[in-house]
Design an enzyme around this catalytic site. Sequence first.
Site, PDB file in Angstrom:
ATOM      1  N   LYS A  15       0.824  -1.221   0.000  1.00 34.35           N
ATOM      2  CA  LYS A  15       0.000   0.000   0.000  1.00 34.35           C
ATOM      3  C   LYS A  15       0.849   1.259   0.000  1.00 34.35           C
ATOM      4  O   LYS A  15       0.599   2.182  -0.755  1.00 34.35           O
ATOM      5  CB  LYS A  15      -0.907   0.065   1.240  1.00 34.35           C
ATOM      6  CG  LYS A  15      -2.107  -0.816   1.207  1.00 34.35           C
ATOM      7  CD  LYS A  15      -3.115  -0.417   2.292  1.00 34.35           C
ATOM      8  CE  LYS A  15      -2.549  -0.360   3.694  1.00 34.35           C
ATOM      9  NZ  LYS A  15      -2.073  -1.644   4.221  1.00 34.35           N
ATOM     10  N   ARG A  90      -9.360   1.949   9.339  1.00 39.02           N
ATOM     11  CA  ARG A  90      -8.969   0.583   9.659  1.00 39.02           C
ATOM     12  C   ARG A  90     -10.021  -0.121  10.510  1.00 39.02           C
ATOM     13  O   ARG A  90      -9.845  -1.287  10.848  1.00 39.02           O
ATOM     14  CB  ARG A  90      -7.657   0.616  10.444  1.00 39.02           C
ATOM     15  CG  ARG A  90      -6.421   0.143   9.654  1.00 39.02           C
ATOM     16  CD  ARG A  90      -5.272   0.242  10.594  1.00 39.02           C
ATOM     17  NE  ARG A  90      -4.065  -0.434  10.277  1.00 39.02           N
ATOM     18  CZ  ARG A  90      -3.033   0.084   9.613  1.00 39.02           C
ATOM     19  NH1 ARG A  90      -3.127   1.253   9.045  1.00 39.02           N
ATOM     20  NH2 ARG A  90      -1.924  -0.591   9.494  1.00 39.02           N
ATOM     21  N   ARG A 129      11.481  -5.996   4.750  1.00 35.51           N
ATOM     22  CA  ARG A 129      11.243  -4.594   4.393  1.00 35.51           C
ATOM     23  C   ARG A 129      12.202  -3.641   5.106  1.00 35.51           C
ATOM     24  O   ARG A 129      12.455  -3.779   6.293  1.00 35.51           O
ATOM     25  CB  ARG A 129       9.795  -4.253   4.779  1.00 35.51           C
ATOM     26  CG  ARG A 129       9.422  -2.835   4.494  1.00 35.51           C
ATOM     27  CD  ARG A 129       7.951  -2.720   4.367  1.00 35.51           C
ATOM     28  NE  ARG A 129       7.306  -2.527   5.664  1.00 35.51           N
ATOM     29  CZ  ARG A 129       6.017  -2.207   5.778  1.00 35.51           C
ATOM     30  NH1 ARG A 129       5.265  -2.067   4.709  1.00 35.51           N
ATOM     31  NH2 ARG A 129       5.484  -2.051   6.968  1.00 35.51           N
ATOM     32  N   ARG A 162      11.564  -1.316  10.655  1.00 32.00           N
ATOM     33  CA  ARG A 162      10.579  -0.846  11.636  1.00 32.00           C
ATOM     34  C   ARG A 162      10.440  -1.867  12.758  1.00 32.00           C
ATOM     35  O   ARG A 162      10.454  -3.064  12.510  1.00 32.00           O
ATOM     36  CB  ARG A 162       9.218  -0.668  10.940  1.00 32.00           C
ATOM     37  CG  ARG A 162       9.066   0.671  10.252  1.00 32.00           C
ATOM     38  CD  ARG A 162       7.855   0.731   9.371  1.00 32.00           C
ATOM     39  NE  ARG A 162       6.623   0.225   9.968  1.00 32.00           N
ATOM     40  CZ  ARG A 162       5.434   0.270   9.363  1.00 32.00           C
ATOM     41  NH1 ARG A 162       5.315   0.794   8.162  1.00 32.00           N
ATOM     42  NH2 ARG A 162       4.356  -0.203   9.948  1.00 32.00           N
ATOM     43  N   ARG A 173      -0.150  -8.072  13.748  1.00 27.70           N
ATOM     44  CA  ARG A 173      -0.718  -7.053  12.840  1.00 27.70           C
ATOM     45  C   ARG A 173      -1.614  -7.698  11.793  1.00 27.70           C
ATOM     46  O   ARG A 173      -2.664  -7.160  11.453  1.00 27.70           O
ATOM     47  CB  ARG A 173       0.407  -6.263  12.160  1.00 27.70           C
ATOM     48  CG  ARG A 173       1.067  -5.271  13.097  1.00 27.70           C
ATOM     49  CD  ARG A 173       2.366  -4.764  12.541  1.00 27.70           C
ATOM     50  NE  ARG A 173       2.190  -3.966  11.346  1.00 27.70           N
ATOM     51  CZ  ARG A 173       3.151  -3.778  10.440  1.00 27.70           C
ATOM     52  NH1 ARG A 173       4.326  -4.339  10.595  1.00 27.70           N
ATOM     53  NH2 ARG A 173       2.925  -3.022   9.408  1.00 27.70           N
TER      54      ARG A 173
HETATM   55  P1  AMP Z   1       1.087   1.206   8.999  1.00 27.59           P
HETATM   56  O1  AMP Z   1       2.261   2.078   8.778  1.00 27.59           O
HETATM   57  O2  AMP Z   1      -0.109   1.596   8.192  1.00 27.59           O
HETATM   58  O3  AMP Z   1       1.418  -0.260   8.853  1.00 27.59           O
HETATM   59  O4  AMP Z   1       0.650   1.410  10.531  1.00 27.59           O
HETATM   60  C1  AMP Z   1       1.523   1.092  11.585  1.00 27.59           C
HETATM   61  C2  AMP Z   1       0.760   1.028  12.896  1.00 27.59           C
HETATM   62  O5  AMP Z   1       0.188   2.305  13.182  1.00 27.59           O
HETATM   63  C3  AMP Z   1      -0.411   0.067  12.947  1.00 27.59           C
HETATM   64  O6  AMP Z   1      -0.016  -1.269  13.216  1.00 27.59           O
HETATM   65  C4  AMP Z   1      -1.242   0.675  14.072  1.00 27.59           C
HETATM   66  O7  AMP Z   1      -0.675   0.393  15.335  1.00 27.59           O
HETATM   67  C5  AMP Z   1      -1.072   2.163  13.824  1.00 27.59           C
HETATM   68  N1  AMP Z   1      -2.123   2.673  12.899  1.00 27.59           N
HETATM   69  C6  AMP Z   1      -1.948   3.134  11.632  1.00 27.59           C
HETATM   70  N2  AMP Z   1      -3.110   3.504  11.097  1.00 27.59           N
HETATM   71  C7  AMP Z   1      -4.069   3.274  12.024  1.00 27.59           C
HETATM   72  C8  AMP Z   1      -5.483   3.416  12.067  1.00 27.59           C
HETATM   73  N3  AMP Z   1      -6.169   3.883  11.008  1.00 27.59           N
HETATM   74  N4  AMP Z   1      -6.126   3.078  13.214  1.00 27.59           N
HETATM   75  C9  AMP Z   1      -5.461   2.619  14.281  1.00 27.59           C
HETATM   76  N5  AMP Z   1      -4.141   2.419  14.309  1.00 27.59           N
HETATM   77  C10 AMP Z   1      -3.437   2.736  13.191  1.00 27.59           C
END
Ligand code: AMP
Length: 216
Positions: A15, A90, A129, A162, A173
């Site tokens: 994404k 989400r 990654r 990360r 996740r």
């Molecule tokens: P991402 O970079 O999109 O993989 O997001 C990393 C982490 O940020 C996720 O595993 C959540 O802990 C938090 N996070 C990101 N977007 C959201 C969201 N829309 N709602 C809740 N937590 C989020």
Amino acid sequence: MPTYIVLLGPPGVGKGTQAKILAETASLPHISSGDLFRENIKNETELGKLAQSYMNKGELVPDDVTIGMIRARLSQPDCVNGALLDGFPRTSVQADALEKLLAEFGGSVNHVPYITAAEPVLVERLGGRWTCRANGHVFHEKHNPPKQAGACDLDGSELYQRDDDKSETVHRRIQVYFGQTAPLIEYYRQRGLLTEINGAQAIEKVTADLLAVIKK
Ligand code: AMP
């Protein structure tokens, strides 16, 4: 009328990579909730401290906090023509909040490309990654390696893994995604907005499929 695109898909499906390309092509700001949280963590804000405690465990940050952050971001002047949302919504609560919020701006969600891939593909992609410190550009040690190991091709900054890409958190996740985020597939399908895209293809092919969706 502003154009709002919601990019949907499990963690590791690509994404972020696609969102950066698509946002540039469509001249829309790329809004990644994960990047916004990471920026807050880097700047040691209260929001960052709170978010980090959830992120490190692979859990979602509470809806009210996340919605507040996205509301503030979408209210910025660069979003007058719309935005490309990556990682938000989400949960169903976030999707409902987004609908109300966009109505305030005189718009609604226009397209929801849903990028898919099987779970073993996701695990393998997240595990290999590497992310750039300065701008969050992503690379994969096998599928999309940087020209020079450890440095971002685009801005030269350091590449790091990360914390939540480490294996224990990756599994949580993916579990959280299937439990809390996957219901949004039906939510947007029922509204006639969803288009499924095969995320197991080469990066360029996924981009081409996405561009075909947003040009519709
Ligand atoms: P991402 O970079 O999109 O993989 O997001 C990393 C982490 O940020 C996720 O595993 C959540 O802990 C938090 N996070 C990101 N977007 C959201 C969201 N829309 N709602 C809740 N937590 C989020």
